[in-house]
Motif scaffolding. Structure first.
Motif, PDB file in Angstrom:
ATOM      1  N   LYS A 121       0.821  -1.212   0.000  1.00  0.00           N
ATOM      2  CA  LYS A 121       0.000   0.000   0.000  1.00  0.00           C
ATOM      3  C   LYS A 121       0.856   1.264   0.000  1.00  0.00           C
ATOM      4  O   LYS A 121       0.516   2.258  -0.654  1.00  0.00           O
ATOM      5  N   ASP A 122       1.978   1.227   0.726  1.00  0.00           N
ATOM      6  CA  ASP A 122       2.850   2.395   0.811  1.00  0.00           C
ATOM      7  C   ASP A 122       3.594   2.670  -0.498  1.00  0.00           C
ATOM      8  O   ASP A 122       4.199   3.734  -0.649  1.00  0.00           O
ATOM      9  N   ASN A 123       3.547   1.728  -1.424  1.00  0.00           N
ATOM     10  CA  ASN A 123       4.267   1.889  -2.688  1.00  0.00           C
ATOM     11  C   ASN A 123       3.329   2.070  -3.876  1.00  0.00           C
ATOM     12  O   ASN A 123       3.752   1.960  -5.025  1.00  0.00           O
ATOM     13  N   ILE A 124       2.057   2.333  -3.587  1.00  0.00           N
ATOM     14  CA  ILE A 124       1.089   2.604  -4.646  1.00  0.00           C
ATOM     15  C   ILE A 124       0.814   4.104  -4.695  1.00  0.00           C
ATOM     16  O   ILE A 124       0.552   4.733  -3.665  1.00  0.00           O
ATOM     17  N   ASN A 125       0.891   4.667  -5.881  1.00  0.00           N
ATOM     18  CA  ASN A 125       0.793   6.119  -6.063  1.00  0.00           C
ATOM     19  C   ASN A 125      -0.667   6.576  -6.057  1.00  0.00           C
ATOM     20  O   ASN A 125      -1.227   6.980  -7.072  1.00  0.00           O
ATOM     21  N   ARG A 126      -1.275   6.461  -4.850  1.00  0.00           N
ATOM     22  CA  ARG A 126      -2.659   6.921  -4.699  1.00  0.00           C
ATOM     23  C   ARG A 126      -2.925   7.108  -3.210  1.00  0.00           C
ATOM     24  O   ARG A 126      -2.621   6.239  -2.403  1.00  0.00           O
ATOM     25  N   ASP A 127      -3.531   8.232  -2.837  1.00  0.00           N
ATOM     26  CA  ASP A 127      -3.682   8.568  -1.425  1.00  0.00           C
ATOM     27  C   ASP A 127      -4.806   7.800  -0.736  1.00  0.00           C
ATOM     28  O   ASP A 127      -4.733   7.543   0.469  1.00  0.00           O
ATOM     29  N   ASP A 128      -5.855   7.453  -1.466  1.00  0.00           N
ATOM     30  CA  ASP A 128      -7.037   6.871  -0.834  1.00  0.00           C
ATOM     31  C   ASP A 128      -7.073   5.346  -0.875  1.00  0.00           C
ATOM     32  O   ASP A 128      -8.097   4.734  -0.583  1.00  0.00           O
ATOM     33  N   VAL A 129      -5.972   4.698  -1.239  1.00  0.00           N
ATOM     34  CA  VAL A 129      -5.972   3.252  -1.399  1.00  0.00           C
ATOM     35  C   VAL A 129      -6.073   2.557  -0.040  1.00  0.00           C
ATOM     36  O   VAL A 129      -5.436   2.954   0.939  1.00  0.00           O
ATOM     37  N   ARG A 130      -6.909   1.529   0.039  1.00  0.00           N
ATOM     38  CA  ARG A 130      -7.054   0.687   1.218  1.00  0.00           C
ATOM     39  C   ARG A 130      -6.582  -0.729   0.870  1.00  0.00           C
ATOM     40  O   ARG A 130      -6.431  -1.072  -0.302  1.00  0.00           O
ATOM     41  N   ASP A 131      -6.354  -1.534   1.888  1.00  0.00           N
ATOM     42  CA  ASP A 131      -5.987  -2.924   1.639  1.00  0.00           C
ATOM     43  C   ASP A 131      -7.037  -3.619   0.771  1.00  0.00           C
ATOM     44  O   ASP A 131      -6.708  -4.453  -0.078  1.00  0.00           O
ATOM     45  N   GLU A 132      -8.304  -3.258   0.959  1.00  0.00           N
ATOM     46  CA  GLU A 132      -9.397  -3.879   0.210  1.00  0.00           C
ATOM     47  C   GLU A 132      -9.402  -3.498  -1.266  1.00  0.00           C
ATOM     48  O   GLU A 132     -10.135  -4.092  -2.068  1.00  0.00           O
ATOM     49  N   ASP A 133      -8.577  -2.512  -1.644  1.00  0.00           N
ATOM     50  CA  ASP A 133      -8.545  -2.020  -3.026  1.00  0.00           C
ATOM     51  C   ASP A 133      -7.313  -2.483  -3.800  1.00  0.00           C
ATOM     52  O   ASP A 133      -7.022  -1.949  -4.878  1.00  0.00           O
ATOM     53  N   ILE A 134      -6.586  -3.446  -3.268  1.00  0.00           N
ATOM     54  CA  ILE A 134      -5.322  -3.863  -3.887  1.00  0.00           C
ATOM     55  C   ILE A 134      -5.457  -5.262  -4.496  1.00  0.00           C
ATOM     56  O   ILE A 134      -5.908  -6.202  -3.841  1.00  0.00           O
ATOM     57  N   LEU A 135      -5.062  -5.389  -5.746  1.00  0.00           N
ATOM     58  CA  LEU A 135      -4.858  -6.697  -6.371  1.00  0.00           C
ATOM     59  C   LEU A 135      -3.373  -6.803  -6.667  1.00  0.00           C
ATOM     60  O   LEU A 135      -2.793  -5.896  -7.279  1.00  0.00           O
ATOM     61  N   SER A 136      -2.748  -7.879  -6.237  1.00  0.00           N
ATOM     62  CA  SER A 136      -1.289  -7.965  -6.356  1.00  0.00           C
ATOM     63  C   SER A 136      -0.839  -9.385  -6.676  1.00  0.00           C
ATOM     64  O   SER A 136      -1.569 -10.360  -6.444  1.00  0.00           O
ATOM     65  N   ILE A 137       0.369  -9.472  -7.192  1.00  0.00           N
ATOM     66  CA  ILE A 137       0.932 -10.732  -7.689  1.00  0.00           C
ATOM     67  C   ILE A 137       2.349 -10.897  -7.165  1.00  0.00           C
ATOM     68  O   ILE A 137       3.167  -9.971  -7.256  1.00  0.00           O
ATOM     69  N   MET A 138       2.643 -12.074  -6.628  1.00  0.00           N
ATOM     70  CA  MET A 138       4.018 -12.380  -6.242  1.00  0.00           C
ATOM     71  C   MET A 138       4.798 -12.841  -7.467  1.00  0.00           C
ATOM     72  O   MET A 138       4.325 -13.670  -8.250  1.00  0.00           O
ATOM     73  N   VAL A 139       5.995 -12.300  -7.615  1.00  0.00           N
ATOM     74  CA  VAL A 139       6.923 -12.700  -8.675  1.00  0.00           C
ATOM     75  C   VAL A 139       8.088 -13.407  -8.005  1.00  0.00           C
ATOM     76  O   VAL A 139       8.788 -12.822  -7.182  1.00  0.00           O
ATOM     77  N   LYS A 140       8.289 -14.664  -8.337  1.00  0.00           N
ATOM     78  CA  LYS A 140       9.343 -15.459  -7.700  1.00  0.00           C
ATOM     79  C   LYS A 140      10.212 -16.087  -8.775  1.00  0.00           C
ATOM     80  O   LYS A 140       9.701 -16.590  -9.777  1.00  0.00           O
ATOM     81  N   THR A 141      11.521 -16.051  -8.565  1.00  0.00           N
ATOM     82  CA  THR A 141      12.450 -16.581  -9.565  1.00  0.00           C
ATOM     83  C   THR A 141      13.444 -17.540  -8.913  1.00  0.00           C
ATOM     84  O   THR A 141      13.700 -17.457  -7.711  1.00  0.00           O
ATOM     85  N   PRO A 142      14.034 -18.440  -9.705  1.00  0.00           N
ATOM     86  CA  PRO A 142      15.180 -19.198  -9.200  1.00  0.00           C
ATOM     87  C   PRO A 142      16.396 -18.291  -9.208  1.00  0.00           C
ATOM     88  O   PRO A 142      16.496 -17.389 -10.043  1.00  0.00           O
ATOM     89  N   ASP A 143      17.309 -18.462  -8.282  1.00  0.00           N
ATOM     90  CA  ASP A 143      18.528 -17.650  -8.310  1.00  0.00           C
ATOM     91  C   ASP A 143      19.743 -18.553  -8.379  1.00  0.00           C
ATOM     92  O   ASP A 143      19.687 -19.737  -8.054  1.00  0.00           O
ATOM     93  N   GLU A 144      20.824 -17.985  -8.829  1.00  0.00           N
ATOM     94  CA  GLU A 144      22.074 -18.727  -8.867  1.00  0.00           C
ATOM     95  C   GLU A 144      22.628 -18.847  -7.449  1.00  0.00           C
ATOM     96  O   GLU A 144      22.489 -17.935  -6.634  1.00  0.00           O
ATOM     97  N   ALA A 145      23.254 -19.976  -7.159  1.00  0.00           N
ATOM     98  CA  ALA A 145      23.701 -20.281  -5.802  1.00  0.00           C
ATOM     99  C   ALA A 145      25.006 -19.546  -5.502  1.00  0.00           C
ATOM    100  O   ALA A 145      26.089 -20.133  -5.457  1.00  0.00           O
ATOM    101  N   LYS A 146      24.877 -18.251  -5.275  1.00  0.00           N
ATOM    102  CA  LYS A 146      26.056 -17.411  -5.036  1.00  0.00           C
ATOM    103  C   LYS A 146      26.086 -16.850  -3.614  1.00  0.00           C
ATOM    104  O   LYS A 146      26.692 -15.816  -3.354  1.00  0.00           O
ATOM    105  N   GLY A 147      25.412 -17.542  -2.696  1.00  0.00           N
ATOM    106  CA  GLY A 147      25.425 -17.110  -1.308  1.00  0.00           C
ATOM    107  C   GLY A 147      26.403 -17.924  -0.482  1.00  0.00           C
ATOM    108  O   GLY A 147      26.910 -18.962  -0.916  1.00  0.00           O
ATOM    109  N   TYR A 148      26.649 -17.455   0.732  1.00  0.00           N
ATOM    110  CA  TYR A 148      27.615 -18.120   1.613  1.00  0.00           C
ATOM    111  C   TYR A 148      27.120 -18.019   3.049  1.00  0.00           C
ATOM    112  O   TYR A 148      26.705 -16.951   3.504  1.00  0.00           O
TER     113      TYR A 148
END
Length: 402
Positions: A270-297
């Motif tokens: 909600k804090d990242n939507i460019n509209r002042d009157d937005v409520r949780d009930e007014d949001i449609l959203s999608i998770m974007v998930k990807t595989p990543d390369e194993a470059k962690g330690y």
């Protein structure tokens, strides 16, 4: 006797399968035994450098999972002589994996499915382990289910205890004890006291970070050098009175070449939507998930370093662009579309099959096994719970037949 360290997807089913077949099992869990509806209180402490979502409690992160159950890494595991077909079929029946009834597909999810289909994307309902007759459709899966309507690994832990296993919660395992170069027990801390527990077989199921730390402290080398986690963001925008926030989350799925998309509400968007009157009930959203390369330690103290490669960033950008197209097609005002920050989930790869454990998940130390996401050789880029369950079922059968 078997000592199982951890009660997530791997530890839960292992304890159940071994205990119900007459084996003596002691389960050690760092976290506490909780009511699943309180899962949100057991998220691990936020670390600014690596925003990695996980919980510490009986049931592990399955307590706050969406109960998504997809098969993953089939061809990759075949390279190591691992075929999970029978295990998948057994577990899908055992935990009731299915696509949700239409009664539990909300308006926002249906808009996602319809829009993705119109765009010609590979679209389906998400296979889940949720009992519709108990689900109240509150949208709070990631907080811990208030109605206890979804499967979690705690279900198997409870059944294991009923079958005779012993559960010791609040037990922080520090080291593996060796006798004549073989695993013969563990050292753990509980309530400030140190304990030694002897056993002829040890199975680490503490998660990609904790299992790596325990193995490092026990003298194994080459541990924790190939950490991956599935990067994700949630992209959403304004659609008045959609009430998606109270739907069953992630009930739809789009499978792309380098990403997966699923309808998912985030309270941060909600804090990242460019509209002042937005409520949780007014949001449609999608998770974007990807595989990543194993470059962690993973360091010996559990501190994580993670590098994002060019491919990691490119795949996430591809998924975000497609998510934006779906949202606009679904009726979202495109001028309001925003995104959450980059986060991570499903850490794994720190004890990979073929490098640290063999195809039966045994380390170079005899009688010491690992069975959690740490053994996955590459990032699946999709929910790994069912694959971990299948690997654990396969290991249980191997140990019972050995």
């Amino acid at each position: 006797m078997y000592i199982i360290v951890g009660t997530g997807a791997g530890g839960g089913i292992l304890a159940y399968e071994l205990a119900r077949n007459g084996q003596e099992v002691i389960i050690l869990e760092k976290g506490q035994y909780i009511n699943p509806k309180d899962g949100f209180n057991y998220y691990n402490e936020y670390v600014p450098d690596v925003d990695l979502l996980a919980t510490t409690c009986v049931g592990g992160s399955t307590i706050v999972s969406m109960a998504n159950m997809v098969r993953a890494l089939d061809s990759e595991l075949h390279q190591y002589g691992i075929d999970l077909t029978d295990e998948y079929e057994y577990l899908e029946k055992l935990v009731g994996v299915h696509e949700l009834d239409d009664s539990h597909i909300g308006r926002g999810t249906q808009l996602f499915l319809d829009a993705a289909n119109e765009l010609g994307l590979n679209t389906q309902k998400m296979p889940k382990a949720i009992r519709e007759e108990e689900c109240v459709q509150c949208g709070r899966c990631a907080f811990g289910c208030p109605a206890n309507a979804k499967w979690t690994a705690k279900d198997f832990v409870d059944k294991a205890v009923e079958a005779g296993a012993e559960l010791i919660s609040g037990a922080n395992v520090k080291d593996i004890i060796l006798c004549n170069l073989e695993a013969c027990g563990v050292k753990y801390i509980k309530d400030g006291e140190e304990y030694l527990l002897k056993s002829d077989k040890i199975i680490l199921c503490a998660g990609a970070v904790e299992s790596a730390v325990i193995l490092r402290s026990s003298g194994l080398t080459g541990i924790g050098r190939e950490l991956f986690f599935d990067p994700f963001v949630t992209v959403g925008g304004y659609l008045k009175d959609i009430k998606f926030n109270s739907e069953v989350q992630m009930a739809g799925l789009v499978i792309g070449k380098n990403f997966v998309l699923s309808p998912h509400f985030s309270s941060f968007i909600k804090d990242n939507i460019n509209r002042d009157d937005v409520r949780d009930e007014d949001i449609l959203s999608i998770m974007v998930k990807t595989p990543d390369e194993a470059k962690g330690y993973v360091h010996s103290d559990g501190f994580i370093n993670k590098v994002n490669t060019i491919n990691d960033i490119r795949y996430l950008a591809e998924g975000v662009a497609v998510a934006g197209m779906i949202l606009e097609k679904a009726g979202v005002d495109p001028t309001t579309i925003g995104s959450t920050v980059y986060r991570g989930a499903h850490p794994g790869g720190t004890v990979p099959i073929g490098k640290v454990v063999d195809s039966n998940l045994e380390t170079e130390i005899p009688n010491l096994y690992v069975c959690d996401a740490s053994v996955l050789p590459i990032s699946p880029g999709k929910p790994p719970i069912l694959t971990i369950l299948a690997l654990a079922k396969r290991l249980a059968d191997y140990l019972l037949n050995k």
